[in-house]
Design a protein around this motif. Structure first.
Motif, PDB file in Angstrom:
ATOM      1  N   ASP A 135      -5.092  -1.592  11.986  1.00 58.31           N
ATOM      2  CA  ASP A 135      -5.240  -0.059  11.681  1.00 58.31           C
ATOM      3  C   ASP A 135      -4.121   0.460  12.974  1.00 58.31           C
ATOM      4  O   ASP A 135      -3.484   1.570  12.477  1.00 58.31           O
ATOM      5  N   ARG A 136      -3.947  -0.302  13.800  1.00 59.54           N
ATOM      6  CA  ARG A 136      -2.941   0.418  15.027  1.00 59.54           C
ATOM      7  C   ARG A 136      -1.530   0.041  14.280  1.00 59.54           C
ATOM      8  O   ARG A 136      -0.635   0.891  14.565  1.00 59.54           O
TER       9      ARG A 136
ATOM     10  N   MET B 285      -9.628  -0.725   1.734  1.00 57.89           N
ATOM     11  CA  MET B 285      -8.594  -0.734   0.774  1.00 57.89           C
ATOM     12  C   MET B 285      -9.230  -1.718  -0.254  1.00 57.89           C
ATOM     13  O   MET B 285      -9.007  -1.640  -1.353  1.00 57.89           O
TER      14      MET B 285
ATOM     15  N   TRP C 150       0.690  -1.222   0.146  1.00 53.44           N
ATOM     16  CA  TRP C 150      -0.122   0.185   0.136  1.00 53.44           C
ATOM     17  C   TRP C 150       0.974   1.315  -0.075  1.00 53.44           C
ATOM     18  O   TRP C 150       0.493   2.344   0.660  1.00 53.44           O
ATOM     19  N   GLY C 151       2.084   1.156  -0.703  1.00 51.20           N
ATOM     20  CA  GLY C 151       3.140   2.245  -0.550  1.00 51.20           C
ATOM     21  C   GLY C 151       3.711   2.585   0.634  1.00 51.20           C
ATOM     22  O   GLY C 151       4.559   3.427   0.668  1.00 51.20           O
ATOM     23  N   LEU C 152       3.624   1.441   1.491  1.00 45.93           N
ATOM     24  CA  LEU C 152       4.339   1.837   2.851  1.00 45.93           C
ATOM     25  C   LEU C 152       5.543   0.840   3.031  1.00 45.93           C
ATOM     26  O   LEU C 152       5.244  -0.382   2.294  1.00 45.93           O
TER      27      LEU C 152
ATOM     28  N   GLN D 116       7.612   7.498   6.340  1.00 44.89           N
ATOM     29  CA  GLN D 116       7.724   9.079   6.355  1.00 44.89           C
ATOM     30  C   GLN D 116       9.020   9.434   6.707  1.00 44.89           C
ATOM     31  O   GLN D 116       9.903  10.283   6.118  1.00 44.89           O
TER      32      GLN D 116
ATOM     33  N   LEU E  62       3.491   3.784   8.742  1.00 46.50           N
ATOM     34  CA  LEU E  62       3.526   5.229   8.223  1.00 46.50           C
ATOM     35  C   LEU E  62       4.746   6.081   8.780  1.00 46.50           C
ATOM     36  O   LEU E  62       5.163   6.885   8.009  1.00 46.50           O
ATOM     37  N   VAL E  63       4.873   5.786  10.061  1.00 42.84           N
ATOM     38  CA  VAL E  63       6.184   6.516  10.474  1.00 42.84           C
ATOM     39  C   VAL E  63       7.318   5.972   9.755  1.00 42.84           C
ATOM     40  O   VAL E  63       8.262   6.995   9.830  1.00 42.84           O
TER      41      VAL E  63
ATOM     42  N   CYS F 221      -9.189  -0.279   7.847  1.00 41.57           N
ATOM     43  CA  CYS F 221      -8.458   0.321   6.653  1.00 41.57           C
ATOM     44  C   CYS F 221      -8.369  -0.727   5.691  1.00 41.57           C
ATOM     45  O   CYS F 221      -8.666  -0.665   4.466  1.00 41.57           O
TER      46      CYS F 221
ATOM     47  N   LEU G 271      -0.760  -0.053  11.158  1.00 44.20           N
ATOM     48  CA  LEU G 271      -0.370   0.895   9.948  1.00 44.20           C
ATOM     49  C   LEU G 271       0.413   2.035  10.431  1.00 44.20           C
ATOM     50  O   LEU G 271       1.235   2.754   9.732  1.00 44.20           O
ATOM     51  N   ALA G 272       0.286   2.531  11.931  1.00 45.05           N
ATOM     52  CA  ALA G 272       1.002   3.746  12.241  1.00 45.05           C
ATOM     53  C   ALA G 272       2.541   3.610  12.279  1.00 45.05           C
ATOM     54  O   ALA G 272       3.275   4.475  11.814  1.00 45.05           O
TER      55      ALA G 272
ATOM     56  N   SER H  28      -7.834  -2.433  -3.948  1.00 41.23           N
ATOM     57  CA  SER H  28      -6.397  -2.692  -3.912  1.00 41.23           C
ATOM     58  C   SER H  28      -6.191  -4.109  -3.141  1.00 41.23           C
ATOM     59  O   SER H  28      -7.279  -4.605  -2.734  1.00 41.23           O
TER      60      SER H  28
END
Lengths: 322, 322
Positions: free
Chosen positions: B91-92, B78, B40-42, B102, B98-99, B74, B94-95, B83
């Motif tokens: 969901d948790r 998706m 998913w791009g992460l 980033q 994401l971090v 999520c 994912l953080a 997707s």
């Protein structure tokens, strides 16, 4: 084809109403992207999402943004990891931003990403970002220049506003389909959105205002004000920052070079002398949409008024400069 | 300082046990990143996350991966957007991705992102990726070459495996701190992880095997097999693909140039002639960790065995080539 120019909350309600009475293929929505932001590394388009969730029946009516019934578990975990959480993304909502970011990282435009998302959510109407270029609404305050979301969400529109600018607008180009949609429209509707930071960025994209001056379609706006106050949000402060009176006069000044009719709240129509203001005809209605039936009724009134009016000769119109 | 080389599931249990009996600062964990993927791009690092969640008490014991009690809203959304969802991110959870994404997009290394995440989760021990370079475990099957997660999760390790390679390993460098940790360790522990695709990628990073040959610390491994079968997962098939017998002999062949001791299940110890195999001493224990107390007990046994053994003279050891 009905073309709506809109921002988020208020505009989304009218768009929902229009979608309930028009065949999907008869509705094109041109959406403000000046509020877009990169959040948690993801490309977030708040107004596009509000419109998209509204059209697909997912919008949280309670919040006015995000997905109805969404959870915020990821946000909570982001907070634990020390990331900022003042801008909230729900867990279901996250999927939209993940997909958009993935597509754009792979080189697709915001328009293409929006098409992918709206198709995925089963939306038959066309949802177009105003531009695929980056245009950022910047708000000047005593504490410096803020992004729109810093001003609106983080600081809850409390800072005084001395000005607004649309960074990147001069170099921006309308997204594919926007100009054609306006040119070929049966009517153009300006949603009851903030004229400064919701409709303003759309009109700041070179070519869009010109298309509104050129089109033969009548242009009707729905006032975002009732009794000289915004139905919601910081519209008043933002209008004042532009030297505009927070009144129907102020709204008309934003659009008077192309506007053919303004739908106003019945109470305000009574205050206006006659049924026009600065040569713009007024049409009185209930413009506060609290229920589905009020959304549909205002949408119906808007379309009826648009069909009844003969567009003014724009070559004779001059824009009030703020 | 105890240094553990590990993959996910089985290794995470031993790491949890060690963390319960050692001061946090006395434990360094070097983790396989050959299973990492962009999803998913992460940037997702499954083994790092399993270790991190295990150490912070967040790991789902039921699933063996992800955050305990996590929701999958999520993921569901998706799926609605078309997707792929065969790899599940909660969901948790994912953080974390994401971090990490980033930070890495902003130019930080995987090591730095890992440090940020482990610190955020209150982990006192050092968790090091084996490398900050990209090393991808690729699995050769009749349907072509697959990524490890395609083989393991999507295809549920059903395809026949004819070979495994670690793409990028030759150019990879050990992450900062890995070599120093091994050189200065009081003991090096090879977790009961798959020797081919969990420990294998770590040993394939140039310099790490050499550090294991050089260090004065005893190297002890915990067998991932009980009765010539893997405690879990595709270890057997992957060992066979390397021409290795699925037995203690096969495990020893993977490590025999630096291994000082192998902890084996008590049942297997009885089958082995004497208390050594190919000159590697065996230490019998219960190696199946179903409860917290079994994790602690195996961790204790591992440390005791490591402290009791005198490292063999590695200059005289020769590696069995598969």
């Amino acid at each position: 084809m009905i073309v709506v120019l809109t921002g988020g909350t208020g505009g989304a309600k009218l768009v929902q109403g229009l979608a309930l009475i028009l065949p999907p293929a008869e509705l094109t929505i041109v959406v403000n992207t000046g509020d877009d932001l990169v959040w948690w590394g993801l490309h977030v388009s708040p107004d596009l999402d509000t419109i998209t969730y509204g059209l697909s029946g997912r919008l949280s009516i309670e919040r006015g943004w995000g997905v109805d019934g969404d959870s915020f578990h990821c946000r909570e975990a982001m907070g634990s990891l020390g990331s900022p959480v003042w801008f909230q993304l729900g867990d279901r909502d996250l999927a939209t931003h993940l997909v958009r970011t993935q597509l754009m990282t792979a080189g697709r435009t915001l328009s293409q990403a929006t098409e992918h998302i709206t198709r995925g959510l089963g939306i038959g109407s066309r949802v177009l970002p105003m531009t695929d270029s980056t245009v950022e609404t910047r708000v000047m305050t005593p504490q410096g220049e803020l992004s729109f979301q810093e001003y609106f969400v983080r600081d809850r529109f409390r800072p005084e506003v001395s000005g607004v600018r649309f960074a990147g607008a001069e170099q921006a180009r309308p997204a594919p389909g926007v100009i054609e949609a306006i040119e070929c429209a049966a009517a153009v509707v300006l949603a009851p959105s903030n004229p400064v930071t919701s409709i303003g960025p759309i009109l700041a994209v070179p070519g869009i205002r010109e298309a509104l001056l050129r089109t033969r379609a009548p242009a009707v706006a729905v006032s975002p004000l009732v009794g000289n106050a915004a139905v919601s949000g910081p519209t008043g402060n933002l209008m004042r920052s532009q030297g505009l009176p927070v009144s129907l006069e102020g709204i008309i000044r934003c659009y008077d070079d192309f506007l053919d009719l303004l739908l106003v709240d019945s109470r305000d129509a009574l205050n206006a002398a006659g049924n026009e203001l600065f040569n713009v005809p007024l049409h009185a209605s209930n413009i506060v949409m609290k229920s589905e039936s009020e959304k549909v009724e205002l949408a119906r009134q808007t379309l009826l008024a648009a069909h009844a009016i003969t567009p003014r000769d724009r070559t004779t119109l001059k824009r009030h400069e703020a």
